[in-house]
Design a protein around this motif. Structure first.
Motif, mmCIF file in Angstrom:
data_model
loop_
_atom_site.group_PDB
_atom_site.id
_atom_site.type_symbol
_atom_site.label_atom_id
_atom_site.label_comp_id
_atom_site.label_asym_id
_atom_site.label_seq_id
_atom_site.Cartn_x
_atom_site.Cartn_y
_atom_site.Cartn_z
ATOM 1 N N ASN A 69 5.039 9.852 23.904
ATOM 2 C CA ASN A 69 5.885 9.582 25.062
ATOM 3 C C ASN A 69 6.933 8.514 24.811
ATOM 4 O OD1 ASN A 69 4.688 11.316 27.114
ATOM 5 N ND2 ASN A 69 2.901 9.979 27.052
ATOM 6 N N GLY A 108 8.157 12.787 25.243
ATOM 7 C CA GLY A 108 9.174 11.840 25.689
ATOM 8 C C GLY A 108 9.390 10.773 24.635
ATOM 9 N N ILE A 146 10.683 7.369 25.506
ATOM 10 C CA ILE A 146 11.273 6.455 26.487
ATOM 11 C C ILE A 146 11.832 5.186 25.850
ATOM 12 C CG2 ILE A 146 9.155 5.216 27.159
ATOM 13 C CD1 ILE A 146 10.246 5.464 30.105
ATOM 14 N N TYR A 148 15.768 5.970 25.141
ATOM 15 C CA TYR A 148 16.750 6.522 26.070
ATOM 16 C C TYR A 148 17.862 5.557 26.434
ATOM 17 C CZ TYR A 148 13.291 10.259 26.811
ATOM 18 O OH TYR A 148 12.404 11.284 26.651
#
Lengths: 300, 300
Positions: free
Chosen positions: A184, A207, A209, A212
């Motif tokens: 993730n 993901g 994260i 991003y």
């Protein structure tokens, strides 16, 4: 939602937000009026709605709304409506598909989940335990680590912010290596995991994260890909919309576990539409504990 | 062979070389004497032998020797013995497994092969064309690029050393993107490929030759892994020894194509055992054109 805010949106599977238009995301709503024979006024639906009190949804976007049939009195009693933004919605199907379909777990295998107290991670950990796996999670605070161990049934957990060496933390939790990694976060964690995977391991890439909010040139380097060959690893990216057809199967499987309390599910509710931007930004600082929700209206 | 020379050998699937011991690798040899009922004096074998004129192979390593039955007069006429170090040996099965088993190609798909004139790459390109795919290769000299286009049937090819922007080169060759990438090099090429993959693309990770001579801290950064999610890519590492059981199937499939000239196969022969170190080092500078061999003795 975050990638939809980046320009150019070259790496997203979904259209970018248009400045001035309503921001959209997964929500639960009640139908006020409808020309779609599938949906009648009063029906409850989950799917893509707007950050607004009332949304106008026009075809073909109406097909992204699913009718909620297991809420309220009767058979579905006891299932909160908000669950359809999480365990009974997109994050739930994401966890199910990513773990059961992509990773094909076998009893006795070892599973590592990053961002493990989040909307998807908390479910993957519990699904892994149900599948007879040994599961360890990472999260970004002591409170979350406690939650993993006491509420979500992880066999072990660690706070990545308190580990000077992620590889050593993984080695401590997985002396014989990791069979399945549910990814993730990306970046340094992925690099450390690659060196701790077992032969024929599988990595479901759900993901990233940690990446991003970085510009293209700033993305963290992953340098340990040689492990993909020596350990014959499979990395598989996936998104929930490709697997919508599995939702009925998932819902039938998960509902009994929700109703009998086998599965725990933790939400973090921000109150009022005006709190939505702050709630979204908070995700990138790990401020939420559990699935981040924004309550726009009362449940009923 | 290169990873076996690195210490600590944490990322290899095979034992490290021991200084002072004979260096081993894939070779072709004739049995002089044998206590293994499977092998008789005079038999030809391929498999792991030593960098030496005569090798003593003891169990269990004898099981890594396969008898050669298709050479010389009779049915197998016309198949050079050296092919069992390449197209009929480990590199051949590697290309077959990596392309057909790992990538599951469909007619009309686009395929990119790096290090495409090497032992494995030249075969993958031809297998891809046989499968009805559109195939493009990269190599490190004009001579090799010509070879790809004229001998190995690649639809297009480019010299990566003459491309200031690998991403632009890939975009030019694959305006609609890449379905299958057969990865032999790693580093900057992989990063450029990730941005040019199509949705549901597959990457067979066979080799990372650009990385083998770099120390751990120097390995090239791969920064575009977000594409794995947005494009739902699968990266699968593999090694040939896991797939030995497919060799009979592969041999039966490939032999007719060799005999009727459908498949081209180019070797680069270094003469004499004393040239072996230089030949191995040359691989990392791209000095070889085609499969690098060292001739230790005459064929017959």
């Amino acid at each position: 939602m975050r990638p939809k805010m980046s320009r150019p949106l070259r790496e997203s599977y979904t259209a970018a937000f248009v400045p001035g238009d309503t921001i959209t995301g997964y929500g639960v709503a009640r139908v006020v009026d409808s020309s779609d024979p599938r949906l009648a006024p009063g029906d409850l639906v989950w799917g893509i709605t707007g950050w607004e009190d009332y949304s106008v949804v026009t075809p073909p976007a109406t097909r992204l709304l699913s009718k909620i049939s297991h809420h309220g009195v009767g058979e579905g009693a006891g299932v909160p409506l908000s669950y359809y933004t999480g365990i009974l919605g997109m994050p739930g199907l994401t966890a199910y598909v990513g773990f059961h379909e992509i990773c094909a777990p076998k009893k006795g295998e070892t599973v590592f989940v990053s961002a493990a107290s989040g909307a998807v991670g908390q479910l993957v950990g519990q699904f892994a335990r149900l599948a007879g796996c040994h599961v360890v999670g990472s999260a970004g605070s002591r409170e979350k680590v406690e939650l993993l161990k006491t509420r979500f049934g992880f066999h072990d957990a660690f706070n990545y912010k308190e580990e000077p060496d992620l590889g050593a933390a993984l080695k401590r939790c997985f002396p014989d290596g990791i069979d399945i990694y549910f990814e993730n976060v990306g970046g340094a964690m992925l690099d450390a995991v690659l060196l701790n995977m077992r032969v024929h391991g599988r990595i479901a890439v759900c993901g990233l994260i940690s990446q991003y909010n970085l510009a293209d040139g700033e993305k963290d380097a992953v340098r340990n890909l040689a492990a993909v060959i020596s350990k014959r690893l499979r990395l598989q990216g996936f998104i929930e919309p490709d697997h919508k057809h599995l939702y009925p199967q998932y819902e039938a499987w998960v509902l009994p576990y929700i109703r009998d309390g086998t599965l725990a599910y933790v939400e973090d509710v921000a109150e009022g539409l005006e709190s939505a931007p702050k709630a979204l930004i908070g995700l990138f600082h790990g401020r939420n504990v559990g699935k981040q929700l924004v309550r726009v209206a009362d449940d009923e």
